[in-house]
Design a protein around this motif. Structure first.
Motif, PDB file in Angstrom:
ATOM      1  N   GLU A  73       8.778   8.122   9.487  1.00 42.93           N
ATOM      2  CA  GLU A  73       9.582   7.573   8.397  1.00 42.93           C
ATOM      3  C   GLU A  73       8.853   7.656   7.062  1.00 42.93           C
ATOM      4  O   GLU A  73       9.463   7.988   6.035  1.00 42.93           O
ATOM      5  N   LEU A  74       7.549   7.344   7.048  1.00 39.92           N
ATOM      6  CA  LEU A  74       6.801   7.418   5.805  1.00 39.92           C
ATOM      7  C   LEU A  74       6.694   8.862   5.329  1.00 39.92           C
ATOM      8  O   LEU A  74       6.746   9.137   4.119  1.00 39.92           O
ATOM      9  N   ALA A  75       6.559   9.791   6.258  1.00 35.33           N
ATOM     10  CA  ALA A  75       6.530  11.208   5.884  1.00 35.33           C
ATOM     11  C   ALA A  75       7.848  11.623   5.239  1.00 35.33           C
ATOM     12  O   ALA A  75       7.875  12.388   4.260  1.00 35.33           O
ATOM     13  N   MET A  76       8.950  11.090   5.781  1.00 40.62           N
ATOM     14  CA  MET A  76      10.252  11.402   5.209  1.00 40.62           C
ATOM     15  C   MET A  76      10.359  10.859   3.783  1.00 40.62           C
ATOM     16  O   MET A  76      10.881  11.534   2.876  1.00 40.62           O
ATOM     17  N   ARG A  77       9.826   9.658   3.537  1.00 37.32           N
ATOM     18  CA  ARG A  77       9.880   9.089   2.193  1.00 37.32           C
ATOM     19  C   ARG A  77       9.011   9.890   1.230  1.00 37.32           C
ATOM     20  O   ARG A  77       9.377  10.074   0.060  1.00 37.32           O
ATOM     21  N   SER A  83       0.826  -1.204   0.000  1.00 39.04           N
ATOM     22  CA  SER A  83       0.000   0.000   0.000  1.00 39.04           C
ATOM     23  C   SER A  83       0.863   1.258   0.000  1.00 39.04           C
ATOM     24  O   SER A  83       0.557   2.243  -0.692  1.00 39.04           O
ATOM     25  N   ARG A  84       1.971   1.222   0.757  1.00 39.61           N
ATOM     26  CA  ARG A  84       2.870   2.386   0.781  1.00 39.61           C
ATOM     27  C   ARG A  84       3.494   2.627  -0.594  1.00 39.61           C
ATOM     28  O   ARG A  84       3.598   3.768  -1.053  1.00 39.61           O
ATOM     29  N   ARG A  85       3.933   1.547  -1.228  1.00 35.26           N
ATOM     30  CA  ARG A  85       4.552   1.702  -2.549  1.00 35.26           C
ATOM     31  C   ARG A  85       3.547   2.269  -3.548  1.00 35.26           C
ATOM     32  O   ARG A  85       3.906   3.134  -4.371  1.00 35.26           O
ATOM     33  N   ARG A  86       2.327   1.787  -3.500  1.00 41.39           N
ATOM     34  CA  ARG A  86       1.309   2.299  -4.418  1.00 41.39           C
ATOM     35  C   ARG A  86       1.038   3.779  -4.132  1.00 41.39           C
ATOM     36  O   ARG A  86       0.854   4.583  -5.048  1.00 41.39           O
ATOM     37  N   MET A  87       1.009   4.122  -2.836  1.00 40.96           N
ATOM     38  CA  MET A  87       0.755   5.504  -2.460  1.00 40.96           C
ATOM     39  C   MET A  87       1.913   6.408  -2.888  1.00 40.96           C
ATOM     40  O   MET A  87       1.700   7.505  -3.425  1.00 40.96           O
ATOM     41  N   LEU A  88       3.149   5.940  -2.673  1.00 34.65           N
ATOM     42  CA  LEU A  88       4.302   6.753  -3.042  1.00 34.65           C
ATOM     43  C   LEU A  88       4.384   6.946  -4.554  1.00 34.65           C
ATOM     44  O   LEU A  88       4.915   7.958  -5.017  1.00 34.65           O
ATOM     45  N   ALA A 147      12.519  14.721  -5.253  1.00 34.36           N
ATOM     46  CA  ALA A 147      13.041  14.134  -6.495  1.00 34.36           C
ATOM     47  C   ALA A 147      12.224  14.574  -7.699  1.00 34.36           C
ATOM     48  O   ALA A 147      12.769  14.654  -8.820  1.00 34.36           O
ATOM     49  N   HIS A 148      10.951  14.890  -7.526  1.00 30.25           N
ATOM     50  CA  HIS A 148      10.100  15.307  -8.644  1.00 30.25           C
ATOM     51  C   HIS A 148       9.759  16.796  -8.565  1.00 30.25           C
ATOM     52  O   HIS A 148       8.826  17.249  -9.218  1.00 30.25           O
ATOM     53  N   ARG A 149      10.522  17.532  -7.743  1.00 27.86           N
ATOM     54  CA  ARG A 149      10.396  18.987  -7.656  1.00 27.86           C
ATOM     55  C   ARG A 149       8.967  19.419  -7.308  1.00 27.86           C
ATOM     56  O   ARG A 149       8.416  20.348  -7.889  1.00 27.86           O
ATOM     57  N   ILE A 150       8.363  18.697  -6.350  1.00 28.37           N
ATOM     58  CA  ILE A 150       7.039  19.070  -5.842  1.00 28.37           C
ATOM     59  C   ILE A 150       7.227  20.096  -4.731  1.00 28.37           C
ATOM     60  O   ILE A 150       8.073  19.926  -3.841  1.00 28.37           O
ATOM     61  N   VAL A 151       6.487  21.182  -4.795  1.00 29.56           N
ATOM     62  CA  VAL A 151       6.585  22.230  -3.774  1.00 29.56           C
ATOM     63  C   VAL A 151       6.145  21.667  -2.428  1.00 29.56           C
ATOM     64  O   VAL A 151       5.108  20.989  -2.324  1.00 29.56           O
ATOM     65  N   GLN A 152       6.927  21.927  -1.362  1.00 32.50           N
ATOM     66  CA  GLN A 152       6.598  21.497  -0.010  1.00 32.50           C
ATOM     67  C   GLN A 152       6.380  22.729   0.863  1.00 32.50           C
ATOM     68  O   GLN A 152       7.217  23.626   0.893  1.00 32.50           O
ATOM     69  N   VAL A 153       5.268  22.738   1.553  1.00 28.44           N
ATOM     70  CA  VAL A 153       4.875  23.885   2.375  1.00 28.44           C
ATOM     71  C   VAL A 153       4.759  23.424   3.818  1.00 28.44           C
ATOM     72  O   VAL A 153       4.067  22.445   4.118  1.00 28.44           O
ATOM     73  N   GLN A 154       5.432  24.155   4.701  1.00 25.40           N
ATOM     74  CA  GLN A 154       5.356  23.828   6.125  1.00 25.40           C
ATOM     75  C   GLN A 154       4.111  24.470   6.741  1.00 25.40           C
ATOM     76  O   GLN A 154       3.998  25.687   6.775  1.00 25.40           O
TER      77      GLN A 154
END
Length: 389
Positions: free
Chosen positions: A294-298, A250-255, A305-312
């Motif tokens: 850990e999943l959040a870190m992945r 499920s994690r791999r599919r989600m990632l 890696a795909h240059r997705i904007v991350q907002v805190q």
């Protein structure tokens, strides 16, 4: 007396699995008294209804045999073959009816059981000590009492029937052969019917007893129930391993869906939620992926890696994590907060492409109180400056 196994009382009803296993081994509820009663009553019915015709057929066959024997050209072997054929055809309906009655009575309470294990060789059956133990067991004593009671009952009924039909029986010797056979068959049929009715009393007692005894024999201890549940549902360690594998899939599919996100809203370290808005759907923004620690870190690594904007945005990240399932839409109460994040992302992309000259600034919207899932030490009005990665 309760049966025990390793000191545990057999107090639990047999499970469906154990009953099926017992049937596979050839075990089923059977009542010999019901079988005997059915055979006697079927025999009585056959003699009552079929014997007169069979008697006439035998009488005619006997006459033909005697006539042929008197004829010089007829051999003894031919006459015997004629008599044998007549005898077989006269008793064949009786045999068929008895066979059907015996089979039906055997299947009435236990059903059809086909198992090679029931007739397979077992060395324990050849053990003299086991045989003596069965001979002097409580079950053998019960069977002895039943046999004696049945003998006395059938004997009493038989004597009564014979006494009441004595005069008719004695009169048979004065009748012609065909009439004597017909009347005699009716007397025999009536006698068997009355004896069968007396056996019905025994069967009415024996059938419930056999069912109760069989169910008691299949009872299980509490430990056996637990072991069976463990075997049927799987051992805890195996189930845990399967659950881990399912979660990993499920994690791999989600990632794999993270690269399609428009923004990843972070805690910044403990939570990460990937959000996508598809204007063509005319629906609310969707949560493509979410995780903690850990999943959040992945998720963040895939986003970088795909240059997705991350907002805190800790309050919004926690609110989305706890209230929206993966693949679900953002609730209406969080529309404004998510819209501000998306607006900031679009402005940031415009700035990067040179359309907007000023660096956009993200200011977090207030999260409704019922959606606040604040971590320890985080105030309800925390605001974190938007950050692009």
């Amino acid at each position: 007396m309760a049966e025990e196994n390793d000191g545990q009382e057999r107090s639990e009803e047999a499970s469906v699995r154990k009953k099926d296993k017992a049937r596979e081994e050839g075990q089923a509820v059977r009542s010999r008294e019901l079988n005997t009663m059915s055979l006697v009553i079927a025999g009585a019915a056959a003699v009552w209804f079929l014997a007169p015709a069979s008697a006439r057929q035998l009488a005619e066959a006997t006459r033909q045999i005697l006539e042929r024997i008197a004829t010089p050209e007829t051999g003894m072997f031919e006459a015997l073959q004629l008599g044998l054929d007549a005898l077989i055809w006269s008793v064949l309906p009786l045999l068929i009816l008895m066979m059907v009655a015996g089979l039906a009575s055997s299947l009435a309470i236990g059903g059809l059981v086909l198992s090679s294990k029931a007739i397979s060789f077992k060395a324990s059956r050849m053990n003299p000590l086991s045989g003596l133990k069965r001979m002097f067991s409580a079950q053998s004593l019960i069977e002895l009492v039943k046999s004696v009671a049945k003998f006395l009952l059938v004997t009493g009924v038989s004597i009564g029937v014979m006494w009441s039909l004595l005069s008719e029986t004695m009169a048979l010797s004065q009748l012609p052969m065909e009439a004597a056979l017909s009347s005699g068959s009716r007397i025999v049929g009536l006698s068997l019917l009355l004896i069968g009715c007396s056996l019905a009393v025994v069967a009415a007692i024996d059938v419930p007893y056999q069912i109760a005894a069989f169910n008691k024999k299949l009872r299980m201890t509490i430990q056996e129930v637990r072991d069976e549940m463990k075997d049927s549902e799987g051992k805890p360690e195996v189930k845990s391993r399967i659950r881990q594998m399912q979660q990993e899939i499920s994690r791999r599919r989600m990632l794999a869906d993270v690269p399609e996100a428009d923004v990843i809203i972070t805690n910044p370290e403990h939570f990460a939620v990937a959000v996508k808005y598809d204007s063509a759907r005319n629906g609310a923004p969707m949560v493509l992926a979410k995780g903690v620690d850990e999943l959040a870190m992945r998720i963040r690594e895939v986003g970088r890696a795909h240059r997705i904007v991350q907002v805190q945005s800790p309050p919004l990240a926690r609110a989305l994590f706890y209230t929206v399932q993966i693949g679900g839409e953002v609730p209406q109460a969080l529309y404004v907060a998510v819209a501000q994040v998306l607006a900031y992302v679009y402005q940031l992309k415009s700035y990067r492409s040179g359309v907007v000259p000023e660096v956009p600034v993200y200011r977090e919207a207030r999260i409704p109180q019922e959606f606040r899932k604040d971590a320890a030490g985080a105030g309800p009005t925390d605001e974190v400056q938007g950050e692009s990665r």
